[in-house]
Structures are given as C-alpha cells and as structure tokens.
Motif scaffolding. Structure first.
Motif: not given
Length: 133
Positions: A40-43, A48-52
């Motif tokens: 959420a912080k990244g968003i 953004l995270f590319d991969l989770i």
C-alpha cells in the motif's frame, strides 16, 4: 525492479532474498499484514512493486487474504492493469492440495517448496523478469 517477499519462516525468507537480489530491489517481511502495508505504501507513493512473492500459509494473515488486500489497494488507487504487481504464491503444500483449498485465483504462478532454484529462475524468465547482473 521492485520485489516484495512475505514469508514467516526466516530461512525461507532469506533464501528468497538471495534469489531475488539478482533481479532488483528486495523488501522482505515476515507476515501478511506487513506485506499489505509495504504494498500500500508503494502504491500510494507510486513506487509500485513489480513482483510480489507470498507464502500461502503465514501467521496473522495468510497469503490469499494478503493478496486480496493488495489487489483492493491497487483498485482503490486506480493502478492500471499493466502496472499491477505480478504475484507468485509459494507453499509447502503440493499442487493437488493447493487446488483443493484455493480461495483466490488473482495471482500469476505458484511454486511448491522446496524451491529448486533453476526451476524458479525459469519461471521468473517466463514471467518476463531478468537478472540485472
């Protein structure tokens, strides 16, 4: 590339960190709640995270519920479909058991433990992720 790992087992988390360190910036957390917070912080910050990579059977919040919360955050902040994180679910359960308990299908791949590094790297390559050095 930004990668988020959530696994409540320290050894597994460190193992995944080593694998992913060759692909980009890695953030590793030990539970689903922390994974949701990081995503959420990244968003919110448009980093953004590319991969989770989510362990399915974590304490506090399992991988499926974690993924649902992350997808809700992506929707809330109008993240475009092509910007959404790709997700790999990881479990010690075999694929037959996983299929019988699956409660969420909003991920890109899953892999069973123990992880075979070559097979895992082939999966990453197939998903379009490449080592940086």
């Amino acid at each position: 590339m930004r990668i988020l790992i959530a696994d409540d087992d320290f050894v597994n988390r460190r193992f995944l960190e080593r694998i992913f360190s060759g692909y980009g910036e890695v953030v590793a957390v030990d539970n689903g709640m922390s994974a949701v917070d990081e995503a959420a912080k990244g968003i919110e910050e448009r980093e953004l995270f590319d991969l989770i990579c989510l362990d399915i059977m974590m304490t506090r919040l399992d991988g499926y519920k974690t993924l649902e919360a992350i997808r809700e955050a992506e929707s809330k902040y109008a993240v475009l479909e092509e910007e959404r994180a790709k997700v790999i679910m990881i479990s010690a359960l075999d694929e037959v058991v996983l299929d019988s308990i699956q409660v969420c299908d909003d991920y890109d791949a899953y892999i069973c433990k123990p992880i075979v590094v070559d097979k895992f790297e082939q999966l990453l390559e197939k998903m379009g992720f490449h080592k940086i050095a």
